[in-house]
Structure formats: C-alpha cells, structure tokens
Design a protein around this motif. Structure first.
Motif, PDB file in Angstrom:
ATOM      1  N   THR A   1       0.843  -1.201   0.000  1.00 53.74           N
ATOM      2  CA  THR A   1       0.000   0.000   0.000  1.00 53.74           C
ATOM      3  C   THR A   1       0.872   1.242   0.000  1.00 53.74           C
ATOM      4  OG1 THR A   1      -1.715  -1.180   1.243  1.00 53.74           O
ATOM      5  CG2 THR A   1      -1.812   1.222   1.257  1.00 53.74           C
ATOM      6  N   ILE A   2       1.964   1.163   0.744  1.00 59.23           N
ATOM      7  CA  ILE A   2       2.968   2.234   0.758  1.00 59.23           C
ATOM      8  C   ILE A   2       4.285   1.623   0.301  1.00 59.23           C
ATOM      9  CG2 ILE A   2       4.157   3.974   2.140  1.00 59.23           C
ATOM     10  CD1 ILE A   2       1.879   3.669   4.203  1.00 59.23           C
ATOM     11  N   PHE A   3       4.748   2.003  -0.884  1.00 61.76           N
ATOM     12  CA  PHE A   3       6.042   1.503  -1.347  1.00 61.76           C
ATOM     13  C   PHE A   3       7.131   2.155  -0.490  1.00 61.76           C
ATOM     14  CE2 PHE A   3       9.323   0.898  -4.784  1.00 61.76           C
ATOM     15  CZ  PHE A   3       9.234  -0.491  -4.788  1.00 61.76           C
ATOM     16  N   PRO A   4       8.232   1.445  -0.215  1.00 62.83           N
ATOM     17  CA  PRO A   4       9.266   2.005   0.662  1.00 62.83           C
ATOM     18  C   PRO A   4       9.686   3.417   0.251  1.00 62.83           C
ATOM     19  CG  PRO A   4       9.750  -0.289   0.194  1.00 62.83           C
ATOM     20  CD  PRO A   4       8.564   0.070  -0.646  1.00 62.83           C
ATOM     21  N   LEU A   5       9.796   4.277   1.249  1.00 63.81           N
ATOM     22  CA  LEU A   5      10.260   5.640   1.022  1.00 63.81           C
ATOM     23  C   LEU A   5      11.771   5.706   0.912  1.00 63.81           C
ATOM     24  CD1 LEU A   5       7.976   7.320   3.683  1.00 63.81           C
ATOM     25  CD2 LEU A   5       7.769   7.647   1.220  1.00 63.81           C
ATOM     26  N   VAL A   6      12.441   4.758   1.566  1.00 63.68           N
ATOM     27  CA  VAL A   6      13.898   4.767   1.684  1.00 63.68           C
ATOM     28  C   VAL A   6      14.431   3.361   1.467  1.00 63.68           C
ATOM     29  CG1 VAL A   6      15.837   5.140   3.288  1.00 63.68           C
ATOM     30  CG2 VAL A   6      13.869   6.691   3.336  1.00 63.68           C
ATOM     31  N   ASN A   7      15.601   3.271   0.857  1.00 61.24           N
ATOM     32  CA  ASN A   7      16.359   2.027   0.810  1.00 61.24           C
ATOM     33  C   ASN A   7      17.784   2.365   1.223  1.00 61.24           C
ATOM     34  OD1 ASN A   7      17.302  -0.565   0.348  1.00 61.24           O
ATOM     35  ND2 ASN A   7      17.263  -0.421  -1.884  1.00 61.24           N
ATOM     36  N   GLN A   8      18.183   1.915   2.414  1.00 61.19           N
ATOM     37  CA  GLN A   8      19.542   2.189   2.902  1.00 61.19           C
ATOM     38  C   GLN A   8      20.461   1.076   2.419  1.00 61.19           C
ATOM     39  OE1 GLN A   8      21.711   2.048   7.135  1.00 61.19           O
ATOM     40  NE2 GLN A   8      20.113   3.619   7.108  1.00 61.19           N
TER      41      GLN A   8
ATOM     42  N   LEU B   1      31.105   0.728  -5.339  1.00 61.93           N
ATOM     43  CA  LEU B   1      29.844  -0.016  -5.408  1.00 61.93           C
ATOM     44  C   LEU B   1      28.732   1.000  -5.721  1.00 61.93           C
ATOM     45  CD1 LEU B   1      28.604  -2.889  -5.030  1.00 61.93           C
ATOM     46  CD2 LEU B   1      28.059  -2.186  -2.682  1.00 61.93           C
ATOM     47  N   GLN B   2      28.662   1.405  -6.979  1.00 64.43           N
ATOM     48  CA  GLN B   2      27.788   2.511  -7.353  1.00 64.43           C
ATOM     49  C   GLN B   2      26.346   2.079  -7.639  1.00 64.43           C
ATOM     50  OE1 GLN B   2      29.553   5.328 -10.151  1.00 64.43           O
ATOM     51  NE2 GLN B   2      31.600   4.841  -9.390  1.00 64.43           N
ATOM     52  N   GLN B   3      26.119   0.821  -7.976  1.00 63.44           N
ATOM     53  CA  GLN B   3      24.765   0.274  -8.103  1.00 63.44           C
ATOM     54  C   GLN B   3      23.857   1.188  -8.944  1.00 63.44           C
ATOM     55  OE1 GLN B   3      23.378  -2.210  -4.808  1.00 63.44           O
ATOM     56  NE2 GLN B   3      24.609  -0.947  -3.435  1.00 63.44           N
ATOM     57  N   ARG B   4      24.268   1.453 -10.155  1.00 64.32           N
ATOM     58  CA  ARG B   4      23.557   2.440 -10.981  1.00 64.32           C
ATOM     59  C   ARG B   4      22.161   1.983 -11.384  1.00 64.32           C
ATOM     60  NH1 ARG B   4      28.061   5.439 -14.840  1.00 64.32           N
ATOM     61  NH2 ARG B   4      29.321   6.247 -13.113  1.00 64.32           N
ATOM     62  N   GLU B   5      21.999   0.697 -11.668  1.00 65.76           N
ATOM     63  CA  GLU B   5      20.660   0.222 -12.036  1.00 65.76           C
ATOM     64  C   GLU B   5      19.685   0.403 -10.876  1.00 65.76           C
ATOM     65  OE1 GLU B   5      20.482  -3.682 -13.655  1.00 65.76           O
ATOM     66  OE2 GLU B   5      21.967  -3.292 -15.211  1.00 65.76           O
ATOM     67  N   LEU B   6      20.159   0.102  -9.667  1.00 70.93           N
ATOM     68  CA  LEU B   6      19.317   0.276  -8.487  1.00 70.93           C
ATOM     69  C   LEU B   6      18.989   1.757  -8.283  1.00 70.93           C
ATOM     70  CD1 LEU B   6      17.896  -0.856  -5.998  1.00 70.93           C
ATOM     71  CD2 LEU B   6      20.091  -0.783  -4.795  1.00 70.93           C
ATOM     72  N   ALA B   7      19.963   2.624  -8.547  1.00 75.09           N
ATOM     73  CA  ALA B   7      19.735   4.059  -8.406  1.00 75.09           C
ATOM     74  C   ALA B   7      18.680   4.544  -9.392  1.00 75.09           C
ATOM     75  CB  ALA B   7      21.033   4.823  -8.596  1.00 75.09           C
ATOM     76  N   GLU B   8      18.726   4.040 -10.606  1.00 75.88           N
ATOM     77  CA  GLU B   8      17.727   4.423 -11.612  1.00 75.88           C
ATOM     78  C   GLU B   8      16.340   3.923 -11.220  1.00 75.88           C
ATOM     79  OE1 GLU B   8      17.840   6.395 -14.312  1.00 75.88           O
ATOM     80  OE2 GLU B   8      19.841   6.938 -13.591  1.00 75.88           O
ATOM     81  N   TYR B   9      16.287   2.711 -10.732  1.00 76.15           N
ATOM     82  CA  TYR B   9      15.017   2.133 -10.269  1.00 76.15           C
ATOM     83  C   TYR B   9      14.449   2.969  -9.125  1.00 76.15           C
ATOM     84  CZ  TYR B   9      11.736  -1.301  -8.310  1.00 76.15           C
ATOM     85  OH  TYR B   9      10.614  -1.927  -7.826  1.00 76.15           O
ATOM     86  N   ALA B  10      15.310   3.320  -8.169  1.00 74.56           N
ATOM     87  CA  ALA B  10      14.862   4.105  -7.021  1.00 74.56           C
ATOM     88  C   ALA B  10      14.315   5.456  -7.472  1.00 74.56           C
ATOM     89  CB  ALA B  10      16.018   4.296  -6.038  1.00 74.56           C
ATOM     90  N   LYS B  11      14.994   6.082  -8.399  1.00 70.88           N
ATOM     91  CA  LYS B  11      14.536   7.374  -8.911  1.00 70.88           C
ATOM     92  C   LYS B  11      13.176   7.239  -9.582  1.00 70.88           C
ATOM     93  CE  LYS B  11      15.998  11.164 -11.946  1.00 70.88           C
ATOM     94  NZ  LYS B  11      17.077  11.638 -12.863  1.00 70.88           N
TER      95      LYS B  11
END
Length: 312
Positions: A180-187, A194-204
């Motif tokens: 119902t509420i998608f996570p606001l934060v992913n720490q 470890l730049q994790q660019r795909e994850l950053a794009e997904y988060a954005k």
C-alpha cells in the motif's frame, strides 16, 4: 545543491537530515565489551557509546541511525534524553532511524520494545534491515506479510517514515506487488567502488530515496580485494579534490554522496573527525569532480557487507 542545510526530502514530504550518525559496527563492538565486563543480568548501557552519541548531537548532528541488530537502542535513548535536557531542544528537532530484522516475526512487539529502549513515543524512520528473511529463526512470514505489518505500525502513528535496507531490485519488486505504501527509503552500501547504478535508476523511477552506509570503504579496502589500478585512480581523484578544497579524502567521499542526493550514514569516535563530518555540509564538488570520482570507481563492484547474498 545548497550547502547551508544538508537535508533530503522524501516523496511524502518528510525532511530528513542528510548526515546521520551511525551506531553500528564500532559501537556494537563497544556495547558487547561493556556487556562482557558487566556484573549481573540486568540491562547494560555503555557510557562510552552514550557519550559518543551526545558529542555528535552537540556538534550539530540531528539524525541518529540505529537498529535492533546493533543492540545500541538503549544508548541512543539515554543520549537523546540527556541531550534534550542539556540543550533545551525538543524531540521534534531530531530524526531517529531504527531497523528491524530478527524481530520481524512480531513487528509491533519489536517496535514497542525498541521505543521503550529509545525512550521515545514514535520513530521518524523504521526500516526492514534486510530482505533475507530466510535467516530469521522460526520465521513463517513472507516478505510481503512483514511489510504489511510495518505499514500497519505506520498507520497507527508509531512510525513516521517506512523503508527498507539492503534491498535489490528483485526484493523491491516483491514488495511492489501488494504494498500500500512503497518504501520511502532504501539504505544500501554505497561508495565509488559499489555505485549500483541500475538500483539508483530504479529508485529514482519509483520515488525511493537512497541512503548510503559504509561510504568511506574505499579508504580502507586493500588491493587484494579491488584492482590496484582502480584504487590508485580513485585515490588520485580524491587527493586532487582534497587539495583544491582543503578537505580530507573522507570529507570528499562524504560530499560526493551528498551531491548524489543520498542520506549518508557515517560515524566516528574522534572529535576532530566528528567536526569534519559536520563540515561536509559547507563545501561543494564541481560536477566535473563528481564525474571524475564516478569514472574512477565505475568498473569495480566491491561489497564489504552481505557479500555472500544475492542482490539481483
């Protein structure tokens, strides 16, 4: 990006102080030492940890990060109680984050216990510490069921902002099916190696703010873990920026994180380094410098924590 107030705004409008003082790693070990030295079976509060947290608060830090797993919620609670009495500030001037993992078999009960330890009526942020729920003893709940319970304590006002930690895209997709509420934060662990660019794009794309832990990892990793040429290029970039700004390598790395829009979790027991942590709000890197750091580390994929787990 303004340097006068290092804040990050979540998609629900919550304003989060972007510099968070962490109480894991070093402070967990300090707490365990205090337990071993204690006599009797009663609760143990490490005065060393309490005083370190208070120093951070008096230095200007307004965001504290702890977790069930760190076993430092008692110390955070004592430090907050003492600091507010000494400073005249209010509870609302602080932003407190904690995380749940093994206690996820009973989210409400674990949160209630955490609030008692923290001497608080509510948490500003509560995170599910990892998606690897198969490691929770006697757990019969799915990831989605645990998240639904976290949503429930949020609806009841016990938690202002909810999110996750150490989640990869597949784990977030599991939650997206029914949340119902998608996570606001992913720490997440985040640094130039470890730049994790795909994850950053997904988060954005989905409005998830990323918070960084272990931001200074490149300063301690050895050449047997990461290609020496990559480390040399990164250190050369950091040194050039440090020379221009009159800052340290560590400050440059922290500032790089801030300019990525991250909440940054870091810690220190050293008073001079604590001042340096606060000071990263007061200078900026050029866009070229940010891109130079990006380029220096982009071929690496070094994970210091949870390196035995699958994230994608």
């Amino acid at each position: 990006m303004a340097t006068s107030s290092a804040n990050v705004t979540l998609r629900n409008g919550s304003v989060v102080p972007a510099i968070a003082f962490g109480s894991g790693t070093k402070w967990y070990a300090t707490k365990q030492d205090a337990k071993e030295a204690a006599e009797g079976d009663g609760p143990v509060v490490s005065r060393e940890v309490v005083d370190s947290i208070k120093r951070a608060l008096h230095a200007g830090i307004r965001h504290l990060d702890t977790a069930e797993m760190y076993d430092t919620e008692d110390e955070i609670g004592a430090a907050i109680h003492e600091f507010l009495a000494e400073s005249g500030l209010e509870r609302s001037d602080l932003y407190i984050t904690s995380k749940i993992f093994t206690g996820a078999t009973d989210v409400r009960g674990t949160l209630t216990h955490a609030l008692s330890r923290l001497q608080l009526d509510y948490l500003d942020q509560y995170l599910l510490h990892t998606p690897f729920i198969e490691d929770i003893p006697d757990n019969t709940k799915t990831l989605g069921e645990i998240w639904a319970e976290i949503e429930a304590v949020h609806r009841d006002g016990l938690v202002r902002d909810i999110g996750v930690s150490n989640f990869g895209i597949p784990h977030l997709e599991v939650l997206r099916e029914d949340a119902t509420i998608f996570p606001l934060v992913n720490q997440i662990e985040f640094h130039p190696l470890l730049q994790q660019r795909e994850l950053a794009e997904y988060a954005k794309e989905h409005g998830v703010t990323l918070a960084s832990y272990a931001p200074l990892t490149p300063l301690t990793v050895s050449a047997d873990k990461v290609d020496a040429a990559v480390l040399d290029a990164l250190k050369e970039a950091l040194d050039a920026i440090a020379d221009r700004t009159g800052k340290t390598r560590a400050q440059v790395l922290l500032r790089w994180n801030l300019q990525k829009g991250r909440v940054v979790v870091s810690t220190t027991g050293n008073a001079k380094r604590l001042a340096a942590l606060v000071d990263v709000q007061e200078f900026e890197l050029t866009e070229d410098e940010v891109q130079t750091i990006d380029a220096a580390g982009e071929t690496a994929s070094f994970r210091k924590f949870w390196d035995d787990k699958k994230f994608d």
